[in-house]
Design a protein around this motif. Sequence first.
Motif, PDB file in Angstrom:
ATOM      1  N   ASN A   1     115.353  24.577   9.747  1.00  0.00           N
ATOM      2  CA  ASN A   1     114.472  23.566  10.323  1.00  0.00           C
ATOM      3  C   ASN A   1     113.950  24.085  11.654  1.00  0.00           C
ATOM      4  OD1 ASN A   1     115.203  21.645   8.238  1.00  0.00           O
ATOM      5  ND2 ASN A   1     117.144  21.400   9.349  1.00  0.00           N
ATOM      6  N   ILE A   2     112.630  24.146  11.794  1.00  0.00           N
ATOM      7  CA  ILE A   2     112.021  24.707  12.999  1.00  0.00           C
ATOM      8  C   ILE A   2     111.206  23.624  13.699  1.00  0.00           C
ATOM      9  CG2 ILE A   2     110.437  26.431  13.925  1.00  0.00           C
ATOM     10  CD1 ILE A   2     111.095  28.151  11.478  1.00  0.00           C
ATOM     11  N   SER A   3     111.449  23.466  14.999  1.00  0.00           N
ATOM     12  CA  SER A   3     110.699  22.498  15.798  1.00  0.00           C
ATOM     13  C   SER A   3     110.074  23.220  16.977  1.00  0.00           C
ATOM     14  CB  SER A   3     111.614  21.379  16.297  1.00  0.00           C
ATOM     15  OG  SER A   3     112.145  20.634  15.216  1.00  0.00           O
ATOM     16  N   ILE A   4     108.753  23.075  17.123  1.00  0.00           N
ATOM     17  CA  ILE A   4     108.027  23.657  18.251  1.00  0.00           C
ATOM     18  C   ILE A   4     107.891  22.580  19.326  1.00  0.00           C
ATOM     19  CG2 ILE A   4     105.939  24.834  19.024  1.00  0.00           C
ATOM     20  CD1 ILE A   4     107.404  26.397  16.910  1.00  0.00           C
ATOM     21  N   LEU A   5     108.433  22.827  20.521  1.00  0.00           N
ATOM     22  CA  LEU A   5     108.331  21.869  21.614  1.00  0.00           C
ATOM     23  C   LEU A   5     106.933  21.933  22.214  1.00  0.00           C
ATOM     24  CD1 LEU A   5     111.760  22.417  23.443  1.00  0.00           C
ATOM     25  CD2 LEU A   5     111.232  20.973  21.463  1.00  0.00           C
ATOM     26  N   LEU A   6     106.348  20.747  22.430  1.00  0.00           N
ATOM     27  CA  LEU A   6     104.987  20.666  22.947  1.00  0.00           C
ATOM     28  C   LEU A   6     104.924  20.182  24.384  1.00  0.00           C
ATOM     29  CD1 LEU A   6     103.309  18.972  19.844  1.00  0.00           C
ATOM     30  CD2 LEU A   6     103.422  21.422  20.386  1.00  0.00           C
ATOM     31  N   GLY A   7     106.007  19.577  24.861  1.00  0.00           N
ATOM     32  CA  GLY A   7     106.006  18.989  26.193  1.00  0.00           C
ATOM     33  C   GLY A   7     106.229  17.489  26.103  1.00  0.00           C
ATOM     34  N   GLY A   8     106.827  16.906  27.158  1.00  0.00           N
ATOM     35  CA  GLY A   8     107.062  15.470  27.185  1.00  0.00           C
ATOM     36  C   GLY A   8     108.007  14.986  26.115  1.00  0.00           C
ATOM     37  N   GLY A   9     108.778  15.879  25.521  1.00  0.00           N
ATOM     38  CA  GLY A   9     109.687  15.513  24.444  1.00  0.00           C
ATOM     39  C   GLY A   9     109.055  15.556  23.072  1.00  0.00           C
ATOM     40  N   ALA A  10     107.739  15.799  22.990  1.00  0.00           N
ATOM     41  CA  ALA A  10     107.050  15.861  21.699  1.00  0.00           C
ATOM     42  C   ALA A  10     107.308  17.199  21.030  1.00  0.00           C
ATOM     43  CB  ALA A  10     105.549  15.652  21.899  1.00  0.00           C
ATOM     44  N   MET A  11     107.305  17.174  19.684  1.00  0.00           N
ATOM     45  CA  MET A  11     107.496  18.416  18.930  1.00  0.00           C
ATOM     46  C   MET A  11     106.872  18.274  17.556  1.00  0.00           C
ATOM     47  SD  MET A  11     111.602  18.131  18.084  1.00  0.00           S
ATOM     48  CE  MET A  11     112.081  17.930  19.774  1.00  0.00           C
ATOM     49  N   ILE A  12     106.559  19.404  16.957  1.00  0.00           N
ATOM     50  CA  ILE A  12     106.137  19.439  15.560  1.00  0.00           C
ATOM     51  C   ILE A  12     107.158  20.267  14.810  1.00  0.00           C
ATOM     52  CG2 ILE A  12     103.675  19.125  16.021  1.00  0.00           C
ATOM     53  CD1 ILE A  12     103.336  22.162  15.668  1.00  0.00           C
ATOM     54  N   SER A  13     107.392  19.919  13.540  1.00  0.00           N
ATOM     55  CA  SER A  13     108.485  20.537  12.801  1.00  0.00           C
ATOM     56  C   SER A  13     108.023  21.064  11.457  1.00  0.00           C
ATOM     57  CB  SER A  13     109.617  19.525  12.585  1.00  0.00           C
ATOM     58  OG  SER A  13     110.124  19.068  13.815  1.00  0.00           O
ATOM     59  N   SER A  14     108.777  22.036  10.942  1.00  0.00           N
ATOM     60  CA  SER A  14     108.530  22.607   9.625  1.00  0.00           C
ATOM     61  C   SER A  14     109.864  23.061   9.049  1.00  0.00           C
ATOM     62  CB  SER A  14     107.547  23.774   9.716  1.00  0.00           C
ATOM     63  OG  SER A  14     107.284  24.316   8.437  1.00  0.00           O
ATOM     64  N   ARG A  15     109.885  23.235   7.727  1.00  0.00           N
ATOM     65  CA  ARG A  15     111.124  23.659   7.065  1.00  0.00           C
ATOM     66  C   ARG A  15     110.894  24.954   6.319  1.00  0.00           C
ATOM     67  NH1 ARG A  15     115.135  19.944   6.259  1.00  0.00           N
ATOM     68  NH2 ARG A  15     115.659  20.833   4.209  1.00  0.00           N
ATOM     69  N   GLY A  16     111.974  25.697   6.145  1.00  0.00           N
ATOM     70  CA  GLY A  16     111.909  26.931   5.389  1.00  0.00           C
ATOM     71  C   GLY A  16     113.299  27.365   4.989  1.00  0.00           C
ATOM     72  N   VAL A  17     113.441  28.644   4.682  1.00  0.00           N
ATOM     73  CA  VAL A  17     114.722  29.239   4.307  1.00  0.00           C
ATOM     74  C   VAL A  17     115.068  30.294   5.333  1.00  0.00           C
ATOM     75  CG1 VAL A  17     115.968  30.555   2.551  1.00  0.00           C
ATOM     76  CG2 VAL A  17     114.329  28.787   1.864  1.00  0.00           C
ATOM     77  N   ASP A  18     116.302  30.270   5.811  1.00  0.00           N
ATOM     78  CA  ASP A  18     116.722  31.226   6.826  1.00  0.00           C
ATOM     79  C   ASP A  18     116.620  32.649   6.280  1.00  0.00           C
ATOM     80  OD1 ASP A  18     117.712  32.176   9.225  1.00  0.00           O
ATOM     81  OD2 ASP A  18     119.805  32.048   8.582  1.00  0.00           O
ATOM     82  N   GLY A  19     116.006  33.520   7.062  1.00  0.00           N
ATOM     83  CA  GLY A  19     115.790  34.903   6.655  1.00  0.00           C
ATOM     84  C   GLY A  19     114.396  35.156   6.159  1.00  0.00           C
ATOM     85  N   GLU A  20     113.673  34.090   5.769  1.00  0.00           N
ATOM     86  CA  GLU A  20     112.295  34.235   5.324  1.00  0.00           C
ATOM     87  C   GLU A  20     111.355  33.814   6.448  1.00  0.00           C
ATOM     88  OE1 GLU A  20     111.764  31.957   1.796  1.00  0.00           O
ATOM     89  OE2 GLU A  20     113.324  33.052   0.667  1.00  0.00           O
ATOM     90  N   GLU A  21     110.168  34.375   6.464  1.00  0.00           N
ATOM     91  CA  GLU A  21     109.190  34.044   7.496  1.00  0.00           C
ATOM     92  C   GLU A  21     108.596  32.668   7.224  1.00  0.00           C
ATOM     93  OE1 GLU A  21     105.322  36.084   9.719  1.00  0.00           O
ATOM     94  OE2 GLU A  21     106.641  37.267   8.417  1.00  0.00           O
ATOM     95  N   VAL A  22     108.515  31.867   8.271  1.00  0.00           N
ATOM     96  CA  VAL A  22     107.994  30.507   8.154  1.00  0.00           C
ATOM     97  C   VAL A  22     106.687  30.423   8.936  1.00  0.00           C
ATOM     98  CG1 VAL A  22     108.437  28.064   8.602  1.00  0.00           C
ATOM     99  CG2 VAL A  22     110.321  29.580   7.934  1.00  0.00           C
TER     100      VAL A  22
END
Length: 899
Positions: free
Chosen positions: A596-617
């Motif tokens: 599970n990958i979450s990109i922090l945007l600021g102010g506590g906001a984030m966008i998230s995506s899912r994948g498999v560990d070891g593979e490029e997401v």
Amino acid sequence: RVAAGPSLSFAEPRRREVVLRDGAGRPAVVPECEVVGDDVHRVLIKLPSGTSFYGTGEASGPLERTGKRVFTWNTDAWGYGSGTTSLYQSHPWVLSILPDGKSLGVLADTTRRCEIDLRQESTIKFAALSAYPIITFGPFDTPAQVVASLSHAIGTVSMPSKWALGYHQCRFSYKSSERVLEVIRTFREKGIPCDVVWMDIDYMDGFRCFTFDNNRFADPKSMVDDLHSIGCKSIWMLDPGIKEEKGYFVYDGGSENDVWIKKADGSPFIGEVWPGDCVFPDFTSERIRTWWARLVRDFISNGVDGIWNDMNEPAMTTTTKTMPESNIHRGDADIGGVQNHSYYHNVYGMLMARSTYEGMVMYNTEKRPFVLTRAGFIGSQRYAATWTGDNLSNWEHLHMSLSMVLQLCEEVCRLALLRRYRLLPHIYTLFYVSHKKGTPVAAPLFFADPQDTELRKIETTFLLGPLLVCASTLPDKGAHECAHKLPNGIWLPFDFGDSHPDLPVLYLRGGAILPVGLPIQHVGEASLGDDLSLLVALDENGKAEGVLFEDAGDGYGFTQGDYLLTYYVAEVHSSVVSVKVLKTEGSLKRPKRNLNISILLGGGAMISSRGVDGEEVHFTMPSEFEVSSLVATSELDLKERLETIRPIPDMDEPSGQEGTELSKTLIVLKSGDWFLKIVPWIGGRIISMTHVPSDSQWLHSRIEIHGYEEYSGTEYRSAGCIEEYKIVRGHLEQSCVEESKVCLEGDIGGGLVLQRHISILTDNPKIVQIDSSIEARSVGPGSGGFSRLVCLRVRHTFTLLHPTEVVVAFTAINGSKQEISLDSGEVMLEGGLRPNGEWTLVDRCSGLSMVNRFDHRQVSKCLVHWGTSDLNMELWSDERPVSKDTPLRICHQYEVTQT
């Protein structure tokens, strides 16, 4: 391999100057050495103006040590205050941050009592009673490089078991195995994470080490098995004091093997601790450490998971708080040979921890030992963890009801611990890096930007790698309400949907990837196949990197390559974020798990995506407009959420009696040489009295005991008279911040009133004057049955920083010169033996004296009483009737002078 400067040994009794040079040949520091009276070896190191000092090991007071003085002498300092100069561990080490941000470490390589004096601007002074080398580390560009260099010289921290980083439940004390199991089962029922429970000395049979109470802990192995079945480890205490008792197998075995520390006459030293009269193993000998290690090995067979070494300064329940310095240790030749206790005192606890560690290894070479030690020396981290000693959890600072604790605090604890367990993958990785490279797991904020001088004094914020933790220590103010000073660069706030006014605010540095685990109840619940989350904070170039260390969580397979060290990277190209594994180390196979990958945007906001560990997401970044909208929504949601949560209150409102508006405020008197703190709600008791020029705290009291007291010496136990004074009238004559005089009045019952005027003299600001009196305000019925025959008792309670070096000295009325030392016990002085208006508390170690002056005509007797950690000096008036016109009065003054 050690990136250190030259080792300078000052053995010659003469002054010398040596110029140290760094790797480029530039002058670094200029030490000066001199031997002064009584063979005191002093080293002065002068650094550029504006240098900030840190380090000095375990010491109370502010993070920055500039302007402070510390004595390295391991001391049982229960309930220590901010002015205590010797605690449980000794680290003769100073970290210097130069004005340009470069850093230099200086180590005085001595085990003896050492004075570290940082009171002179940009100058380090060491002083000890024998010659010692000075070792420098650096200068380096960052303080982290200095600490890493030091760690390579003295040893890095042992790699802990993963369970050791979970929550530990510890208190004094659990009375039975049934109660221990009840507590841990309650943790599980309430969903509060916990990995470890601790057993204090009550599990023992009469405080005898390596024994179990036959009634309350009759089957420790069975208890431990039950704990293990619900995922909880156990840690048990072992003290160095062994009860002197024939028939007790440890005492008999130790006597047969001649393991005890000796007195100067060659007989075993006997000291009093919890079991009564005790003997003490001489851990300076490898033969004796092996004897102790075998006892530990056999003890571990009961299912013990870890050991807690306490009282190993070594501490005694005597006035000196430790054993005589004349005691003899039969140390091995490679560490100093036969020496008296003053040579080995500071390393006794470390050597005990080492022996305990080796005993655990003897029992099982496949597990990492867990040892916690109270006392230690620089280098102890190779064998044991440590804690901050016997600090206090004081109800006076919280004033919370039981129901509030059960229904509200509890929830905060659950949130905090779940947050800790989610961060365990990151914390465990930091310990691995520290074990390998010597970098600190937790670091002060200025480590992030040594050139920013504003960061050097911040104490409520610390770093865990790229993770920034910002807390609040202000009453009635949450961390989210505080203005946090952040280092240069990008710092993005985040949480786990768990924000609370009483929890810290978390920030992640731009350019970092933070591995995060699941919210679990104990480490044993986790497995390598669990979902893994990565929090990503991109830097100004749209890049980030992070690392995750994984292994079995215990044992030594990682030293043979049985681990997985993963380096993750993230990068933005044309608004598309890619997250992938850059490289790996170790032979452990990557498990199949969700990522599970979450990109922090600021102010506590984030966008998230899912994948498999070891593979490029891959996923697409939102537009600038969408980012702004997400940030604004997140900030609003957080604000509304925090507004609906009730924080834990700091204290209850006082009752509505007259004068309570004064009792809400801690009174500060500050002028000239003195800085006093007074608590009016218990009768104007002085809780601290600091002499500013010397930074010495002479009178220090925890509110609940001792302190500065004045009451009716004759009838204070009678009906209607107690020592808990009620303030009925009081006023401050000047500002509460920069006060020089305060007048207080308290009703002590029975128609008697205590008055106190505390002032710093305007014509001589070196002197504090306390003018106290008792007078009768009412008589007859309703007066509490007092006969009016009373005595005014003025009691001074002083902290003993160096008990063996302190005496009370004075000239008596009869002209005789008197000195009262700790060996004198309690001494009552009457008649011609009373001090002739002045007596002095002399601290020969610090070179300072506290002079107490009074009118001897107001005083009928004086009392000196030595405690285990303090000294009472009392003045008593005559017993006589008092009225409004004829009050009892004692006026006395304090002044600090050089010895």
